[in-house]
Scaffold this active site. Structure first.
Site, PDB file in Angstrom:
ATOM      1  N   LYS A   1     -40.732 175.789  39.677  1.00 40.93           N
ATOM      2  CA  LYS A   1     -40.151 177.048  39.227  1.00 40.93           C
ATOM      3  C   LYS A   1     -39.865 176.980  37.727  1.00 40.93           C
ATOM      4  O   LYS A   1     -39.460 175.948  37.203  1.00 40.93           O
ATOM      5  CB  LYS A   1     -38.867 177.341  39.993  1.00 40.93           C
ATOM      6  CG  LYS A   1     -39.107 177.670  41.464  1.00 40.93           C
ATOM      7  CD  LYS A   1     -37.813 178.059  42.161  1.00 40.93           C
ATOM      8  CE  LYS A   1     -38.071 178.475  43.593  1.00 40.93           C
ATOM      9  NZ  LYS A   1     -36.821 178.891  44.286  1.00 40.93           N
TER      10      LYS A   1
ATOM     11  N   HIS B   1     -35.042 170.653  41.705  1.00 37.16           N
ATOM     12  CA  HIS B   1     -33.905 171.575  41.720  1.00 37.16           C
ATOM     13  C   HIS B   1     -33.252 171.619  40.343  1.00 37.16           C
ATOM     14  O   HIS B   1     -32.929 170.573  39.771  1.00 37.16           O
ATOM     15  CB  HIS B   1     -32.850 171.121  42.741  1.00 37.16           C
ATOM     16  CG  HIS B   1     -33.251 171.371  44.162  1.00 37.16           C
ATOM     17  ND1 HIS B   1     -32.724 170.666  45.227  1.00 37.16           N
ATOM     18  CD2 HIS B   1     -34.138 172.247  44.705  1.00 37.16           C
ATOM     19  CE1 HIS B   1     -33.260 171.102  46.355  1.00 37.16           C
ATOM     20  NE2 HIS B   1     -34.116 172.056  46.055  1.00 37.16           N
TER      21      HIS B   1
ATOM     22  N   TYR C   1     -28.288 169.178  51.488  1.00 36.51           N
ATOM     23  CA  TYR C   1     -28.810 168.167  52.401  1.00 36.51           C
ATOM     24  C   TYR C   1     -27.776 167.089  52.730  1.00 36.51           C
ATOM     25  O   TYR C   1     -28.043 166.227  53.560  1.00 36.51           O
ATOM     26  CB  TYR C   1     -30.049 167.502  51.789  1.00 36.51           C
ATOM     27  CG  TYR C   1     -31.175 168.465  51.554  1.00 36.51           C
ATOM     28  CD1 TYR C   1     -32.031 168.830  52.582  1.00 36.51           C
ATOM     29  CD2 TYR C   1     -31.377 169.036  50.305  1.00 36.51           C
ATOM     30  CE1 TYR C   1     -33.067 169.726  52.376  1.00 36.51           C
ATOM     31  CE2 TYR C   1     -32.404 169.941  50.083  1.00 36.51           C
ATOM     32  CZ  TYR C   1     -33.246 170.276  51.120  1.00 36.51           C
ATOM     33  OH  TYR C   1     -34.252 171.180  50.912  1.00 36.51           O
TER      34      TYR C   1
ATOM     35  N   ARG D   1     -40.567 170.059  53.384  1.00 33.85           N
ATOM     36  CA  ARG D   1     -39.786 169.794  52.161  1.00 33.85           C
ATOM     37  C   ARG D   1     -38.362 169.380  52.538  1.00 33.85           C
ATOM     38  O   ARG D   1     -37.823 168.412  51.997  1.00 33.85           O
ATOM     39  CB  ARG D   1     -39.795 171.052  51.289  1.00 33.85           C
ATOM     40  CG  ARG D   1     -38.978 170.973  50.004  1.00 33.85           C
ATOM     41  CD  ARG D   1     -39.281 172.215  49.159  1.00 33.85           C
ATOM     42  NE  ARG D   1     -38.336 172.442  48.088  1.00 33.85           N
ATOM     43  CZ  ARG D   1     -38.394 171.868  46.887  1.00 33.85           C
ATOM     44  NH1 ARG D   1     -39.346 170.988  46.634  1.00 33.85           N
ATOM     45  NH2 ARG D   1     -37.518 172.159  45.939  1.00 33.85           N
TER      46      ARG D   1
ATOM     47  N   ARG E   1     -43.031 172.463  47.208  1.00 35.88           N
ATOM     48  CA  ARG E   1     -43.134 173.816  47.763  1.00 35.88           C
ATOM     49  C   ARG E   1     -44.608 174.125  48.040  1.00 35.88           C
ATOM     50  O   ARG E   1     -45.502 173.560  47.403  1.00 35.88           O
ATOM     51  CB  ARG E   1     -42.569 174.837  46.772  1.00 35.88           C
ATOM     52  CG  ARG E   1     -41.120 174.586  46.367  1.00 35.88           C
ATOM     53  CD  ARG E   1     -40.692 175.529  45.250  1.00 35.88           C
ATOM     54  NE  ARG E   1     -39.314 175.310  44.839  1.00 35.88           N
ATOM     55  CZ  ARG E   1     -38.933 174.484  43.859  1.00 35.88           C
ATOM     56  NH1 ARG E   1     -39.859 173.798  43.192  1.00 35.88           N
ATOM     57  NH2 ARG E   1     -37.666 174.352  43.546  1.00 35.88           N
TER      58      ARG E   1
ATOM     59  N   HIS F   1     -42.028 174.777  54.388  1.00 34.08           N
ATOM     60  CA  HIS F   1     -40.761 174.420  53.751  1.00 34.08           C
ATOM     61  C   HIS F   1     -39.972 173.428  54.601  1.00 34.08           C
ATOM     62  O   HIS F   1     -39.138 172.681  54.072  1.00 34.08           O
ATOM     63  CB  HIS F   1     -39.931 175.675  53.495  1.00 34.08           C
ATOM     64  CG  HIS F   1     -39.233 175.668  52.170  1.00 34.08           C
ATOM     65  ND1 HIS F   1     -39.912 175.628  50.966  1.00 34.08           N
ATOM     66  CD2 HIS F   1     -37.911 175.675  51.842  1.00 34.08           C
ATOM     67  CE1 HIS F   1     -39.045 175.628  49.975  1.00 34.08           C
ATOM     68  NE2 HIS F   1     -37.834 175.640  50.479  1.00 34.08           N
TER      69      HIS F   1
END
Length: 300
Positions: free
Chosen positions: A173, A271, A280, A248, A149, A245
């Protein structure tokens, strides 16, 4: 009696202090709920603590009227559900009709990706005549090589780089750290930037920890990174919607097309839930291979 503004402030504090969410995530939820607050103010539901299913349907119509894309509407709905679950924890509400709403099905669309040729155009867009050419080239290579990110790339510190071993550490995150391999082009670009150019930017500044800096050793911001990417997107003649993004998304798609398994891609992207990574895979693998060929970034 707490007001709507008070409840939003308490919710933000809960996300950061008790759930340990990253500041950027908290800001994103806050922005989405500000739009909900705009609707509450304009449409005046009977009671924002207990909106009816019909009223919530009107809120979704309000979002569509603002021409938000389906994924954005879905994200707003996630924020709203979390907000009302928080209110239940606080015993401000007993139950909410928001749980009966389903997210737009287009959450399942594969995100926008660049084909390998377009990626190459973007990575080659910085020119030696550009003021910050070595830094910008290394920046773009790092974005794509790691699938990170924007916030993770601008937060990279020198201690996170292990170029001799071919990897870097990214802080994602929830302050979760992960190890991401670096391809040869990225390693070369970063090494050249660190040895020849970065010292000029940090001259006179002691103990500057950041990898990517501007003049005076100041860390780049996400906004500055976004502006830089947009600059080179225009120069490469690519779709104006391409953003940091997008690189990414492209990284993940190219890995899957090259035969990487879903769990590996989940780990590399950071994730928490594999369902996010599965976005994806909603294009047939043979079609992905037709789009991307046998392109593997590290060996190009």
């Amino acid at each position: 009696m707490p007001s709507f503004v008070d409840d939003i402030a308490a919710f933000r504090n809960y996300l950061q202090a008790e759930r340990g969410m990253a500041a950027n995530t908290v800001l994103a939820y806050g922005r989405d709920l500000e739009r909900f607050g705009q609707w509450v103010e304009e449409d005046s539901p009977a009671d924002y603590l207990n909106p009816s299913l019909r009223e919530l349907g009107q809120y979704l119509s309000f979002l569509r009227d603002q021409e938000l894309a389906p994924p954005s509407i879905a994200r707003h709905l996630v924020a709203l559900k979390m907000f009302y679950r928080f209110l239940r924890l606080e015993e401000r509400v007993k139950q909410s009709a928001v749980e009966l709403l389903s997210s737009p099905s287009l959450w399942e669309r594969i995100p926008q990706v660049l084909n390998p040729e377009s990626v190459e155009k973007l990575l080659a867009a910085p020119e030696p005549s550009d003021r910050f050419y070595p830094r910008d080239r290394a920046l773009l290579e790092t974005l794509y090589a790691t699938g990170s990110r924007a916030s993770e790339v601008v937060s990279l510190k020198l201690q996170d780089l292990h170029l001799d071993s071919g990897f870097c550490k990214c802080l994602g995150k929830g302050n979760k750290q992960r190890v991401v391999p670096l391809g040869r082009p990225a390693i070369k670009a970063i090494q050249e930037y660190l040895s020849d150019f970065r010292p000029k930017l940090t001259r006179g500044v002691s103990d500057c920890p950041w990898v990517f800096v501007s003049r005076g050793g100041r860390a780049l911001t996400r906004e500055m990174l976004w502006i830089l990417v947009k600059k080179y997107v225009r120069r490469a003649g690519l779709n104006a919607k391409v953003s940091p993004h997008t690189l990414r998304h492209s990284f993940a798609t190219h890995l899957l097309a090259g035969g990487a398994d879903l769990r590996t891609v989940q780990e590399l992207l950071g994730h928490a839930n594999i369902r996010t990574t599965q976005h994806y895979t909603h294009v047939d693998r043979d079609r992905l291979k037709a789009i991307t060929g046998n392109f593997i970034h590290g060996d190009r």
